[in-house]
Structures are given as structure tokens and as C-alpha cells.
Design a protein around this motif. Sequence first.
Motif, mmCIF file in Angstrom:
data_model
loop_
_atom_site.group_PDB
_atom_site.id
_atom_site.type_symbol
_atom_site.label_atom_id
_atom_site.label_comp_id
_atom_site.label_asym_id
_atom_site.label_seq_id
_atom_site.Cartn_x
_atom_site.Cartn_y
_atom_site.Cartn_z
ATOM 1 N N GLN A 94 11.707 15.259 68.371
ATOM 2 C CA GLN A 94 11.016 14.066 67.852
ATOM 3 C C GLN A 94 9.643 13.807 68.490
ATOM 4 O O GLN A 94 8.665 13.555 67.774
ATOM 5 C CB GLN A 94 11.913 12.843 68.023
ATOM 6 C CG GLN A 94 11.637 11.746 67.017
ATOM 7 C CD GLN A 94 12.734 10.685 67.031
ATOM 8 O OE1 GLN A 94 13.512 10.601 67.979
ATOM 9 N NE2 GLN A 94 12.797 9.881 65.993
ATOM 10 N N PRO A 95 9.522 13.877 69.821
ATOM 11 C CA PRO A 95 8.220 13.597 70.443
ATOM 12 C C PRO A 95 7.119 14.567 70.015
ATOM 13 O O PRO A 95 5.939 14.268 70.168
ATOM 14 C CB PRO A 95 8.503 13.730 71.951
ATOM 15 C CG PRO A 95 9.976 13.612 72.088
ATOM 16 C CD PRO A 95 10.558 14.154 70.838
ATOM 17 N N PHE A 96 7.530 15.725 69.496
ATOM 18 C CA PHE A 96 6.552 16.739 69.104
ATOM 19 C C PHE A 96 6.175 16.643 67.623
ATOM 20 O O PHE A 96 5.422 17.471 67.108
ATOM 21 C CB PHE A 96 7.090 18.139 69.422
ATOM 22 C CG PHE A 96 7.448 18.324 70.867
ATOM 23 C CD1 PHE A 96 6.459 18.438 71.836
ATOM 24 C CD2 PHE A 96 8.780 18.352 71.266
ATOM 25 C CE1 PHE A 96 6.781 18.589 73.173
ATOM 26 C CE2 PHE A 96 9.117 18.509 72.598
ATOM 27 C CZ PHE A 96 8.120 18.622 73.559
ATOM 28 N N GLY A 97 6.732 15.660 66.934
ATOM 29 C CA GLY A 97 6.369 15.430 65.536
ATOM 30 C C GLY A 97 6.887 16.474 64.571
ATOM 31 O O GLY A 97 6.306 16.666 63.496
ATOM 32 N N ALA B 54 11.896 16.777 78.116
ATOM 33 C CA ALA B 54 11.931 17.517 76.848
ATOM 34 C C ALA B 54 11.930 19.027 77.088
ATOM 35 O O ALA B 54 12.657 19.775 76.421
ATOM 36 C CB ALA B 54 10.747 17.126 75.971
ATOM 37 N N HIS C 178 16.502 14.783 68.255
ATOM 38 C CA HIS C 178 15.996 13.849 69.256
ATOM 39 C C HIS C 178 15.027 14.544 70.218
ATOM 40 O O HIS C 178 14.001 13.984 70.597
ATOM 41 C CB HIS C 178 17.164 13.232 70.032
ATOM 42 C CG HIS C 178 16.764 12.150 70.975
ATOM 43 N ND1 HIS C 178 16.350 10.902 70.552
ATOM 44 C CD2 HIS C 178 16.689 12.127 72.332
ATOM 45 C CE1 HIS C 178 16.042 10.162 71.602
ATOM 46 N NE2 HIS C 178 16.246 10.885 72.698
ATOM 47 N N THR C 179 15.354 15.774 70.584
ATOM 48 C CA THR C 179 14.495 16.541 71.497
ATOM 49 C C THR C 179 13.169 16.902 70.845
ATOM 50 O O THR C 179 12.121 16.897 71.502
ATOM 51 C CB THR C 179 15.221 17.821 71.964
ATOM 52 O OG1 THR C 179 16.454 17.458 72.598
ATOM 53 C CG2 THR C 179 14.379 18.612 72.947
ATOM 54 N N ASN D 226 9.696 16.702 83.284
ATOM 55 C CA ASN D 226 9.461 16.992 81.871
ATOM 56 C C ASN D 226 10.815 17.175 81.184
ATOM 57 O O ASN D 226 11.283 18.301 80.986
ATOM 58 C CB ASN D 226 8.595 18.245 81.735
ATOM 59 C CG ASN D 226 8.121 18.490 80.307
ATOM 60 O OD1 ASN D 226 8.705 17.982 79.348
ATOM 61 N ND2 ASN D 226 7.076 19.281 80.163
ATOM 62 N N THR E 264 4.097 23.115 77.025
ATOM 63 C CA THR E 264 5.551 22.912 77.028
ATOM 64 C C THR E 264 6.282 24.241 76.929
ATOM 65 O O THR E 264 7.267 24.474 77.644
ATOM 66 C CB THR E 264 5.977 22.004 75.852
ATOM 67 O OG1 THR E 264 5.313 20.742 75.967
ATOM 68 C CG2 THR E 264 7.485 21.776 75.841
#
Length: 216
Positions: free
Chosen positions: A19-22, A70, A16-17, A68, A111
Motif C-alpha cells: 500500500q505505501p508504494f501505491g 516495509a 497492506h505491505t 524500515n 527499498t
Amino acid sequence: MPTKNLTHILFSDWQHTLQPFGVEQVVAEKAFNPLVAAYSTPGRYYHTLQHIDRVLSTIQILQGYTNNLAAVQLAAWFHDVVYDSQAQDNEERSADYAFEFLNNLGIPDSTITTVTRLILNTKNHQAAVDDYDSQVLLDADLAVLATNQVLYGEYTHAIRQEYSWMAEKDYITGRQQILERFLQRSRIYFTPLMSEFAEPSARGNIQGEIQSLLSG
């Protein structure tokens, strides 16, 4: 070793963590294994996957304070990835580990920079007034101080096991100094929620532990 159930829950959090980074699922799964191995090394009794699970759970509660989320979650994953109770540079080595690891996963430089900064701030557990991400990570990391008597007892026992190489007298002296530094702070927790609801319990637990150490 962690239970299969805990590992399953944490893997879901890990995915889940990322996921936003593809990051692809296969890549995420492959990357998860060395983290499990790191937190399961011999000599760890407190700084384990269970600690990471509790930190992540507390971050979830405090997420409204983050800028932030993530980065805070990633920092939680890596803040104790290198842990040697006889070393003085665990945070620096953990930050370096995270830098290389996340770089290999293709996480953006911005990040990674935030993650490494957050990890380094766990060394002295201090955060700037406007550094809300550090405040959340530090509060989550120290949430154990405000737990009930049974959990706090388990925590102190686990810490003593990690320092089993120290003579009792030396351990008592060192531990007392650490605990008293927390009591001397104007506040242990930074976020309004933890400051209001957890601070009194944490101070009570710490005072109780000091008394217990001194009474032998």
C-alpha cells in the motif's frame, strides 16, 4: 496446498505491505499468485506459506525495533521464495527473484536494495550490531526454535521431510552440526524481546533435538 483462509489472510498482509508504494489492487493480486505457487511447490514441508505467515506475525510483534518495516516485511515474503534442499544458493536466487519481482512492481530502488541485503543475511543468520532490520527478520525466521514441544516436533519432522533424499546417518550428522553452531553462538536472537523471552526455550529445544538425533 495452503488453506483458503490462510491465503486470504496472507493476501490481506501482502496488500497492506504494498500500500505505501501505491501498487494498485489488481496489480497486487496478480503479483500474489506466483508467490503462492512458489511456496506451494512439491517438496516443501516447512518452507511454505505457513512459515511466511508465522514470520510476518513475529515481525509484527518486533516491528518497534525496525527502521524500515516495509522492507523487512517484503524480505520476509521473498526470503525462501526459491528453495531447493539440495542447493547451496537459495538465498542468492531468492534475492535475485525479489529484485526482478519488486522492480516490475515499481518499488523504489532503495527499498529493493535493502530487501535483497536482508534476504542474503538469512544465509548465515548473522547481522551487524546496528542492522536492526536484519536482526528483526532473522529473529522472526528463527522464532520456530523457541516454540512449544508440539510445534517444534512438527518443525523438525517437516525439515526431515524436505531432506528425505538424505540417508539417515548423513542427515543426523549434518543436522547436528547446524544445531551445534546455534548453541555455540553467544546469542541466537538479536532483539531484546526475543533474547530475553525466547532464547532459553530455543536452546532447550535444540539440545533436546540433538539428544533425540543421537539416541536414534
